[in-house]
Design an enzyme around this catalytic site. Structure first.
Site, PDB file in Angstrom:
ATOM      1  N   ARG A 198       4.567 -19.668   2.229  1.00 15.38           N
ATOM      2  CA  ARG A 198       4.172 -19.952   3.619  1.00 15.38           C
ATOM      3  C   ARG A 198       4.197 -21.456   3.924  1.00 15.38           C
ATOM      4  O   ARG A 198       4.355 -21.856   5.072  1.00 15.38           O
ATOM      5  CB  ARG A 198       2.806 -19.335   3.928  1.00 15.38           C
ATOM      6  CG  ARG A 198       2.838 -17.803   3.774  1.00 15.38           C
ATOM      7  CD  ARG A 198       1.773 -17.079   4.537  1.00 15.38           C
ATOM      8  NE  ARG A 198       1.594 -15.732   4.024  1.00 15.38           N
ATOM      9  CZ  ARG A 198       2.339 -14.675   4.352  1.00 15.38           C
ATOM     10  NH1 ARG A 198       3.305 -14.796   5.229  1.00 15.38           N
ATOM     11  NH2 ARG A 198       2.107 -13.492   3.818  1.00 15.38           N
ATOM     12  N   ARG A 249      -4.103 -24.126   0.164  1.00 14.66           N
ATOM     13  CA  ARG A 249      -3.376 -24.354   1.425  1.00 14.66           C
ATOM     14  C   ARG A 249      -4.026 -25.414   2.308  1.00 14.66           C
ATOM     15  O   ARG A 249      -3.362 -25.958   3.186  1.00 14.66           O
ATOM     16  CB  ARG A 249      -3.193 -23.033   2.181  1.00 14.66           C
ATOM     17  CG  ARG A 249      -2.176 -22.133   1.506  1.00 14.66           C
ATOM     18  CD  ARG A 249      -1.898 -20.862   2.270  1.00 14.66           C
ATOM     19  NE  ARG A 249      -0.811 -20.134   1.621  1.00 14.66           N
ATOM     20  CZ  ARG A 249      -0.577 -18.836   1.741  1.00 14.66           C
ATOM     21  NH1 ARG A 249      -1.370 -18.109   2.516  1.00 14.66           N
ATOM     22  NH2 ARG A 249       0.433 -18.268   1.132  1.00 14.66           N
ATOM     23  N   ASP A 255      -3.558 -15.714   6.770  1.00 16.20           N
ATOM     24  CA  ASP A 255      -2.239 -16.063   6.229  1.00 16.20           C
ATOM     25  C   ASP A 255      -1.441 -16.964   7.175  1.00 16.20           C
ATOM     26  O   ASP A 255      -0.408 -17.509   6.791  1.00 16.20           O
ATOM     27  CB  ASP A 255      -1.431 -14.794   5.935  1.00 16.20           C
ATOM     28  CG  ASP A 255      -2.060 -13.979   4.820  1.00 16.20           C
ATOM     29  OD1 ASP A 255      -2.799 -14.564   4.002  1.00 16.20           O
ATOM     30  OD2 ASP A 255      -1.827 -12.764   4.762  1.00 16.20           O
ATOM     31  N   ARG A 276      -5.334 -17.692  -9.785  1.00 17.44           N
ATOM     32  CA  ARG A 276      -6.101 -17.150  -8.656  1.00 17.44           C
ATOM     33  C   ARG A 276      -7.236 -16.246  -9.141  1.00 17.44           C
ATOM     34  O   ARG A 276      -7.066 -15.481 -10.086  1.00 17.44           O
ATOM     35  CB  ARG A 276      -5.151 -16.421  -7.695  1.00 17.44           C
ATOM     36  CG  ARG A 276      -4.101 -17.384  -7.156  1.00 17.44           C
ATOM     37  CD  ARG A 276      -3.164 -16.722  -6.190  1.00 17.44           C
ATOM     38  NE  ARG A 276      -3.879 -16.213  -5.026  1.00 17.44           N
ATOM     39  CZ  ARG A 276      -3.301 -15.434  -4.117  1.00 17.44           C
ATOM     40  NH1 ARG A 276      -2.050 -15.066  -4.246  1.00 17.44           N
ATOM     41  NH2 ARG A 276      -3.997 -15.026  -3.079  1.00 17.44           N
ATOM     42  N   ARG A 328       0.833  -1.205   0.000  1.00 15.68           N
ATOM     43  CA  ARG A 328       0.000   0.000   0.000  1.00 15.68           C
ATOM     44  C   ARG A 328       0.867   1.255   0.000  1.00 15.68           C
ATOM     45  O   ARG A 328       0.566   2.221  -0.700  1.00 15.68           O
ATOM     46  CB  ARG A 328      -0.950  -0.020   1.203  1.00 15.68           C
ATOM     47  CG  ARG A 328      -2.076  -1.055   1.008  1.00 15.68           C
ATOM     48  CD  ARG A 328      -2.680  -1.497   2.299  1.00 15.68           C
ATOM     49  NE  ARG A 328      -3.855  -2.356   2.126  1.00 15.68           N
ATOM     50  CZ  ARG A 328      -3.814  -3.666   1.857  1.00 15.68           C
ATOM     51  NH1 ARG A 328      -2.641  -4.280   1.700  1.00 15.68           N
ATOM     52  NH2 ARG A 328      -4.921  -4.369   1.739  1.00 15.68           N
ATOM     53  N   SER A 353     -12.679  -9.989   1.975  1.00 21.02           N
ATOM     54  CA  SER A 353     -11.331  -9.825   1.436  1.00 21.02           C
ATOM     55  C   SER A 353     -10.905  -8.368   1.497  1.00 21.02           C
ATOM     56  O   SER A 353     -11.565  -7.485   0.953  1.00 21.02           O
ATOM     57  CB  SER A 353     -11.317 -10.308  -0.019  1.00 21.02           C
ATOM     58  OG  SER A 353     -10.213  -9.753  -0.698  1.00 21.02           O
TER      59      SER A 353
END
Ligand code: S3P
Length: 424
Positions: free
Chosen positions: A380, A338, A307, A117, A23, A160
């Site tokens: 991750r 995930r 996350d 995605r 950002r 989101s």
């Protein structure tokens, strides 16, 4: 003589928060003047944002601190080439809002991983209001054409922060205030940073009012430590720590889900020196080895630890009793699926886990074995494997180390600082 393992200890300054870094880069490019950003995360994901703002005319200088000179909210330049978000979902999604409002055409592309995605969650909302963009089957690339369009109200539909942020960025260009509603609160860094840049965004319950905006003030900001990266060190501390301190960490309420859930499981985690800087809440986090008990993580809690669920799954396998995670179907559309990735992770190490449609159940305490982890090039998942390696003292090896650079290039340095050694 027998060596006594004293556990991992020390103080770490974790790299800058990834969400806030993206950002800071994108919004500085829209500001009038030069923003000065300290502790900006320079990783593969944020490099994508940096290159894109440069392509649209921002002047970026990377020294100890990063300075970005913007072109003003209406001054972005038409890029000569396609804009490549690489693996970065945040870059792509925020840009959809921004590019749909520009007076030039552009094309947004991504990596093979990002191209899988979903993008319709934003594109559809904007196209329904008249935006001119061409998107095939929900995925990048997207071609944007200049078109005046606006909306006065929009619900994010998906919980989101990326969708919310894209809507906010598009709304800056409206002539009237815009109401944006989310059903479950998600991370609010966009709102906080834009307020710090002079935009009077108002929050009432779950509805934001974004005023028409012609000018953003440049930023002077030190980015706090990334709590989602710090989560891997927190996990190491819980498994093997003897006083680990993470200093100057972001402890924004919307990012604290991991710590809150772990504390409910009896984790020895303390937050000290809480203070506010640049309209974000910062603190130091102290972690000690802990005996964890199982818990249930509910749907409403998910956005606050979305996350951290891969590393949380590993910790849950080391907690006594049953841990259940529900309402987490969003995990299927992250850098990898995930839920599947963590199911295979635990099974590969000889453990047990029951997959649900929207989460999983796992019983602990499990004795996991050595093994190779299929990361699906997901940073991750790779870092969770390294924490398992050191935390459980087993030769657990990810099939890709490189992808860790997407979010946490100094991961191995920080682990070394705490005295952690990988079993090779
Ligand atoms: C992010 C929001 C979350 C998060 C992602 C970063 C952001 O994604 O998982 O890593 O910076 O806004 P969603 O908005 O898709 O939930």
């Amino acid at each position: 003589m027998k060596l006594i393992n004293l556990g991992l200890s020390g103080t770490v300054q974790v790299i800058g928060d990834k969400s806030i870094s993206h950002r800071a880069i994108l919004f500085s490019a829209l500001a009038e003047g030069t923003s000065v950003i300290k502790n900006l995360l320079i990783s593969e994901d944020t490099k994508a944002s940096l290159e894109i703002v440069e392509q649209m005319g921002a002047d970026v200088k990377i020294q100890d601190e990063v300075s970005i000179t913007g072109q003003g909210i209406n001054g972005l330049k038409k890029p000569k080439n396609e804009l490549n978000a690489k693996n970065s979902g945040t870059t792509a999604r925020l840009l959809i809002g921004l590019l749909s409002k520009q007076k030039f055409s552009s094309t947004l592309i991504g990596s093979t991983q990002l191209n899988k995605r979903p993008m319709n969650r934003i594109a559809n909302l904007l196209v329904d209001h008249g935006a001119d963009m061409k998107i095939k089957n929900n995925f990048l690339p997207i071609n944007f054409n200049p078109k005046e369009y606006s909306f006065s109200y929009q619900n994010t539909k998906v919980p989101s922060a990326q969708v919310k942020s894209a809507l906010i960025l598009a709304s800056l260009y409206h002539n009237e205030p815009t109401l944006i509603e989310e059903t479950v609160p998600t991370r609010d860094h966009t709102e906080r940073m834009l307020v710090a840049m002079g935009v009077d965004i108002l929050r009432l319950g779950n509805t934001l009012t974004v005023p028409p905006t012609t000018k953003l003030e440049p930023l002077t900001i030190t980015i706090p430590g990334d709590i989602s990266s710090g989560a891997f060190l927190i996990a190491l501390g819980l498994l093997r720590g003897k006083q680990i301190i993470l200093s100057n960490m972001l402890i924004n309420e919307r990012r604290l889900g991991f710590i809150k859930v772990l504390k409910r499981m009896e984790a020895k985690i303390e937050i000290l020196n809480i203070r506010e800087e640049n309209n974000e809440v910062i603190g130091d986090i102290k972690i000690n080895k802990s005996k964890l008990n199982g818990t249930t993580v509910s749907k409403d809690e998910i956005p606050d630890l979305i996350d951290e669920i891969p590393i949380f799954t590993l910790l849950a396998s080391q907690a006594k009793g049953l841990t259940k995670v529900v309402g987490a179907e969003e995990l299927k559309v992250k850098e990898s699926n995930r839920l599947d990735a963590m199911k295979n992770f635990i099974l590969n190490l000889g453990g047990e886990i029951k997959l649900l449609d929207d989460g999983f159940e796992i019983k602990g305490i499990q004795k996991l074995k050595k093994g190779k982890i299929e990361t699906l090039d997901d940073h991750r998942i790779a870092m969770t494997a390294i924490v398992a390696n050191i935390g459980l003292n087993k030769k657990i090896i990810p099939d890709n180390f490189e992808c860790i650079n997407d979010s946490y290039p100094s991961f191995f340095e920080d682990i070394k600082l705490l005295g952690g050694e990988i079993n090779e």
